[in-house]
Design a protein around this motif. Sequence first.
Motif, short mmCIF file in Angstrom:
data_model
loop_
_atom_site.label_atom_id
_atom_site.label_comp_id
_atom_site.label_asym_id
_atom_site.label_seq_id
_atom_site.Cartn_x
_atom_site.Cartn_y
_atom_site.Cartn_z
N GLY A 266 0.82 -1.17 -0.40
CA GLY A 266 -0.06 0.30 0.16
C GLY A 266 0.60 1.30 0.42
N LEU A 267 2.37 1.17 0.61
CA LEU A 267 3.40 2.27 0.74
C LEU A 267 3.17 2.85 -1.61
CD1 LEU A 267 5.49 1.02 2.40
CD2 LEU A 267 3.89 2.56 3.27
N PHE A 268 3.04 2.22 -2.08
CA PHE A 268 3.04 2.26 -3.32
C PHE A 268 1.71 2.98 -4.90
CE2 PHE A 268 6.57 -0.33 -1.37
CZ PHE A 268 7.93 0.63 -1.85
N THR A 269 0.58 3.05 -3.46
CA THR A 269 -1.03 2.78 -4.04
C THR A 269 -0.57 4.95 -4.18
OG1 THR A 269 -1.65 3.24 -2.37
CG2 THR A 269 -1.09 1.55 -3.89
N ASN A 270 0.04 5.31 -4.67
CA ASN A 270 0.23 7.52 -4.39
C ASN A 270 -0.28 7.68 -5.72
OD1 ASN A 270 -0.19 9.72 -3.86
ND2 ASN A 270 1.14 9.66 -2.52
N ARG A 271 -0.83 7.76 -7.21
CA ARG A 271 -1.10 7.99 -8.41
C ARG A 271 -1.54 9.66 -8.16
NH1 ARG A 271 -3.07 5.96 -12.86
NH2 ARG A 271 -3.37 7.52 -14.31
N GLU A 272 -1.73 9.78 -7.05
CA GLU A 272 -1.59 11.68 -7.13
C GLU A 272 -0.31 12.34 -7.31
OE1 GLU A 272 -3.53 13.28 -3.70
OE2 GLU A 272 -5.46 12.73 -3.81
N ALA A 273 0.71 11.34 -7.15
CA ALA A 273 2.00 12.01 -6.68
C ALA A 273 2.92 11.65 -7.86
CB ALA A 273 3.11 10.85 -5.53
N TYR A 274 1.81 10.06 -8.78
CA TYR A 274 2.31 9.98 -10.32
C TYR A 274 2.05 11.46 -10.96
CZ TYR A 274 1.88 7.64 -14.57
OH TYR A 274 1.92 7.22 -15.93
N GLU A 275 0.77 11.59 -11.10
CA GLU A 275 0.36 12.34 -11.61
C GLU A 275 0.87 13.90 -11.99
OE1 GLU A 275 -3.97 11.81 -10.95
OE2 GLU A 275 -4.23 10.42 -12.34
N LYS A 276 1.07 13.84 -9.98
CA LYS A 276 1.63 15.89 -10.03
C LYS A 276 3.32 15.71 -10.59
CE LYS A 276 3.70 18.26 -5.67
NZ LYS A 276 4.52 18.79 -5.45
N ILE A 277 4.24 14.75 -10.42
CA ILE A 277 4.87 14.23 -11.80
C ILE A 277 4.73 14.88 -13.41
CG2 ILE A 277 5.75 11.99 -11.64
CD1 ILE A 277 8.32 13.17 -10.59
N LEU A 278 3.82 14.31 -13.69
CA LEU A 278 4.16 14.31 -14.53
C LEU A 278 3.70 15.93 -15.39
CD1 LEU A 278 2.22 11.13 -15.24
CD2 LEU A 278 5.14 11.81 -16.82
N LYS A 279 2.91 16.29 -14.54
CA LYS A 279 2.11 18.32 -14.50
C LYS A 279 3.16 18.81 -15.13
CE LYS A 279 -2.77 16.74 -13.34
NZ LYS A 279 -3.83 17.26 -12.09
#
Length: 290
Positions: A266-279
């Motif tokens: 569960g530590l690696f489920t942060n989609r918000e962080a993924y989308e933030k870096i792409l933005k």
Amino acid sequence: MRQRILKKLMPVVLCCCLGHYAQAQKVAEPTNHSEEWTRAYAPFRIVGNLYYVGTYDLASYLVTTTSGHILVNTGLASSAAVIKKNVETLGFRFGDIKILLTNQVHYDHVGAMEAVREMTGARFMVDAADESVIKSGGKTDYEMGSGVSFFRPVKISRLLHDKDVISLGDTKLLVLHHPGHTKGSCSFLMDVKDSSRTYKVLLANIPTIITEKKFPKVTTYPQIAADYKYTLDTMPKIQFDIWVAAHASQFDLHTMRKENTPYNPGLFTNREAYEKILKEIRKEYDEKVR
């Protein structure tokens, strides 16, 4: 962070390549990189049959299967011994690695690739768009190529293309062509099972922009703007449960997890962080493309 390091690194590298450094050795891996690239980090299980076996920041991933193992990324040239130790610390045989992959062909991800290939006899597979760079040891890279190899050229067993499937034992990885950072940068998507559920896992190549030029002036990579647009349009649409990246810093590994933390996918489920870096990269793209 990697982008800042590379920008600081380029003048030194170019200077070295023009002097006796280039003449003194065939492979001239830069040395003034972050110490986090070589700092040891205890290997651990991410989820199911996927393990982290890299250094503190240069991520290497071991995918174990019923017919041997897959290793994704090898870090710097000095990382071969580190990865071997980490694999064995987890209880696996280094010699059971059958396939070698990489997210992209810069020296901080393929520096030890040929050494590991020789040590294990594994088959190396790479995105076809990076074939020239891997064969030249980095000489033909559009941004960092300078007539000197940054890493040992690697013997290729298979050229990969978008949506190819890599199979070993009970595991399949889907190749996702994500060009821009290098011409053949790619991510891998796979299903991973543990005792509780099946997870869709993305081994992402985050498409950071390393050139300081506006894209129209990057004559060594005429399609760079189109490739980055494709990647930045495509990556936000990928569906996954867990994601990691080629650099630990890109997915905030050390913020989310302390060494010796118990198994916790569960530590690696942060989609918000993924989308933030792409933005953030999209904003830089918008500036470069004008």
